[in-house]
Scaffold this motif. Structure first.
Motif, short mmCIF file in Angstrom:
data_model
loop_
_atom_site.label_atom_id
_atom_site.label_comp_id
_atom_site.label_asym_id
_atom_site.label_seq_id
_atom_site.Cartn_x
_atom_site.Cartn_y
_atom_site.Cartn_z
N UNK A 3 0.77 -1.27 0.09
CA UNK A 3 0.02 -0.08 -0.01
C UNK A 3 0.76 1.10 0.14
N UNK A 4 1.88 1.28 0.83
CA UNK A 4 2.75 2.39 0.76
C UNK A 4 3.56 2.84 -0.41
N UNK A 5 3.91 1.59 -1.05
CA UNK A 5 4.65 1.58 -2.33
C UNK A 5 3.43 2.09 -3.29
N UNK A 6 2.20 1.72 -3.32
CA UNK A 6 1.28 2.33 -4.14
C UNK A 6 1.01 3.86 -4.00
N UNK A 7 1.00 4.17 -2.68
CA UNK A 7 0.89 5.44 -2.14
C UNK A 7 1.85 6.57 -2.80
N UNK A 8 3.13 5.82 -2.60
CA UNK A 8 4.39 6.86 -3.32
C UNK A 8 4.24 6.92 -4.90
N UNK A 9 3.66 5.88 -5.45
CA UNK A 9 3.53 5.90 -7.03
C UNK A 9 2.53 6.92 -7.32
N UNK A 10 1.45 6.77 -6.56
CA UNK A 10 0.27 7.86 -6.64
C UNK A 10 0.67 9.04 -6.51
N UNK A 11 1.30 9.23 -5.54
CA UNK A 11 1.85 10.68 -5.16
C UNK A 11 2.70 11.27 -6.15
N UNK A 12 3.71 10.36 -6.76
CA UNK A 12 4.70 10.72 -7.72
C UNK A 12 3.78 11.13 -9.09
N UNK A 13 2.76 10.24 -9.47
CA UNK A 13 1.98 10.53 -10.63
C UNK A 13 1.02 11.76 -10.48
N UNK A 129 21.76 2.74 -10.46
CA UNK A 129 20.48 2.26 -9.72
C UNK A 129 19.49 3.26 -10.17
N UNK A 130 18.24 2.81 -10.33
CA UNK A 130 17.05 3.37 -10.89
C UNK A 130 16.23 3.93 -9.39
N UNK A 131 16.54 3.14 -8.41
CA UNK A 131 15.63 3.53 -7.19
C UNK A 131 16.44 2.85 -5.98
N UNK A 132 15.58 3.11 -4.81
CA UNK A 132 16.34 2.61 -3.45
C UNK A 132 15.25 1.51 -3.33
N UNK A 133 15.88 0.38 -2.55
CA UNK A 133 15.13 -0.58 -2.19
C UNK A 133 15.10 -0.72 -0.71
N UNK A 134 14.01 -0.95 0.26
CA UNK A 134 13.81 -0.76 1.38
C UNK A 134 13.20 -2.12 2.01
N UNK A 135 13.40 -2.27 3.19
CA UNK A 135 12.81 -3.59 3.98
C UNK A 135 13.15 -4.65 2.91
N UNK A 136 14.16 -5.10 2.74
CA UNK A 136 14.48 -6.29 2.15
C UNK A 136 13.64 -6.55 0.67
N UNK A 137 13.70 -5.45 -0.02
CA UNK A 137 13.08 -5.21 -1.33
C UNK A 137 11.74 -5.22 -1.37
N UNK A 138 11.04 -5.23 -0.22
CA UNK A 138 9.59 -5.20 -0.10
C UNK A 138 8.84 -3.87 -0.59
#
Lengths: 296, 236
Positions: A3-13, A129-138
């Motif tokens: 969900x957090x990932x989607x929120x960040x994508x949504x925020x960026x879009x 790298x195109x981004x950062x990976x947190x929480x073991x890639x989650x």
């Protein structure tokens, strides 16, 4: 975590929509017209940056600046040639002209750069790298998303400062409220309108580059659908209102991303527009818009 | 002609409608001159033509000896013309102070602070409300703001369009007192009014307009006694 990932994508879009919506809303606020060619200025900005970086091997920053300069000039030329002669014309004539300019830009781009899709390079990388990976890639956050959100914040702060603290920014607000009275203050209404187009078009260039960094296909019609969605965002937030454009853009980005993630990947536009209809039924002037009665 | 403003034979049309028919008048430095007449007589049209918002087909408008007939409205402010438009037209969504700053748009920024103080001295109410959005002001306060805003450009000629419109009688008196005070401290004023009695009582000279033509002229005192005035105002 997803969900957090989607929120960040949504925020960026949403930030991209917000930056585009600012151009719509500022131009509407001052010239009381819907500049439907605004989405295509985004496309031109993206192409300029694309060629600057890929064909001329210029650094990406220079590419962005070049795109901003070209779009600023383009915006002022469009306003001067197509819209200025129609200042006293009925709004329908201006609207049709704007649609005409939109097609003109798309077709010119097709002649100049071809109709085939270009793959836009993602230069928002760090150490390969195109981004950062947190929480073991989650949770993966792309640099493009971070830069986009930051750019939106910086642009909002800069515009707020400009309109509330500078002489030209205040003059812009005065013109958007009452052109005749502004003229009696000694404000040149035409050059203020040109300046607004210049700012909106420079923002469109930034939006174009950011959008193509995140969604890397570029064609002459790249700008039209995001343009329409950003227009929706501007109406959603209350057209003419700068904070409204921000709010509308972010909300639209979030709704679109969350709908795609949890409800439907094919009908998200329907959901977005259904929401718009509901908002306009409840509050016809948009979320932050003001109801302005027609002057008699 | 040594008048500050000299209007000579202007004709203004709205499409096919001939709104202003061959009007001539002048304003000398230090005077209060009023244009009076009923609704639709052409007072506002005349004023907007002088301030460049409308164009005359014929004749000439000279200000300090320069022909300004074809100068754009926004350029005239720097020449020393300021207009307080009909209905005040303050910027309702901007603060009182921002409105005044807009009045100083053509002025060098260094003097604006001092000019703000000058306006606040003249209208202490505005100082109390400097941070307030102009849309929250009362009609009288908005009129003061519109006048203060015009004064910020250091006009050589201040043009007021219906300053008494929509105001309570006590406020009307206050506004006219301010007009007289401004004139005593050196301002030249062109005043357009429907309230003929009030306007003529403060004016040195006046012109009476009727359906786009000047039908009478004289000193304020002469016109107050004139039957033409009563005719224009009783609709006869």
């Amino acid at each position: 975590m997803t969900l957090l990932g989607h929120l960040i994508t949504g925020l960026s879009l949403g930030s991209i929509y917000a930056i585009i919506a600012l151009g719509y809303t500022m131009v509407y606020g001052i010239a009381k017209m819907l500049n439907f060619a605004h989405g295509d200025v985004i496309m031109v900005g993206a192409y300029i940056c694309f060629f600057a970086v890929t064909s001329f091997s210029l650094p990406p920053v220079v590419g962005v600046l070049l795109a901003m300069v070209v779009c600023t000039i383009l915006g002022v030329i469009i306003e001067g040639l197509a819209y200025k002669p129609l200042r006293q014309a009925p709004s329908l004539a201006v609207l049709i002209t704007a649609i005409g300019v939109s097609y003109f830009l798309q077709n010119t781009a097709q002649i100049l750069w071809g109709a085939d899709y270009k793959s836009f390079p993602n230069f928002l990388t760090l150490g390969g790298q195109t981004g950062i990976s947190l929480f073991d890639g989650r949770l993966n956050i792309t640099y493009a998303a971070i830069v986009t959100i930051l750019a939106c914040v910086v642009i909002m702060l800069a515009l707020t400062f400009f309109t509330s603290r500078t002489k030209m920014g205040k003059a812009m607000r005065a013109v958007s409220e009452d052109k005749g009275a502004a003229q009696l203050m000694g404000i040149n209404v035409n050059s203020t309108i040109s300046m607004t187009f210049a700012i909106g078009s420079a923002l469109a260039a930034v939006a174009g580059v950011l959008m193509c960094s995140a969604y890397p296909t570029l064609s002459p019609t790249t700008g039209s659908l995001p343009g329409i969605r950003a227009f929706t965002a501007a109406v959603f937030g209350g057209i003419g209102s700068i904070p409204g454009a921000l709010l509308g853009g972010i909300l639209l980005g979030l709704v679109e991303t969350l709908t795609k993630a949890y409800i439907t990947t094919s009908l998200y536009d329907a959901v977005v527009f259904a929401l718009l209809i509901v908002v306009l039924l409840v509050k016809p002037s948009g979320l932050l818009g003001r109801y302005v009665p027609e002057k008699v | 002609m040594d008048a500050l403003l000299n209007v000579e034979g202007i004709n203004v049309y709205y499409g096919a409608i001939h709104a202003i028919k061959d009007i001539s008048f002048y304003v000398k430095e230090g005077e209060v001159v009023t244009l009076i007449g009923a609704n639709g007589a052409g007072k506002t049209t005349t004023l907007q033509t002088v301030s460049g918002l409308l164009r005359s087909k014929t004749g000439s408008i000279t200000f300090e000896g320069h022909n300004i007939s074809s100068v754009r409205a926004d350029k005239l402010v720097a020449h020393g013309l300021a207009q307080v438009p009909e209905g005040r037209r303050v910027f309702l969504q901007m603060s009182v102070e921002e409105n005044l700053e807009m009045g100083a748009f053509t002025q060098p920024p260094s003097g604006v602070g001092q000019d703000l103080e000058m306006v606040y001295d003249l209208f202490p109410r505005l100082k109390e409300r400097r941070r307030q959005v102009a849309g929250t002001l009362s009609g009288g306060e908005q009129q003061m703001l519109a006048m203060g805003r015009a004064l910020m450009s250091h006009p050589k000629l201040l043009m007021l369009d219906e300053p008494s419109m929509g105001l309570a009688p006590i406020l009307v008196e206050q506004i006219f007192e301010i007009i007289q005070n401004l004139n005593r401290s050196g301002s030249t004023i062109l005043l357009v009014e429907q309230n003929a009695q009030m306007a003529l009582s403060v004016a040195h000279r006046g012109y009476v307009l009727e359906t786009g033509k000047i039908v009478a002229t004289g000193t304020g005192a002469e016109l107050i006694e004139s039957p033409e005035i009563k005719k224009a105002y009783l609709g006869g």
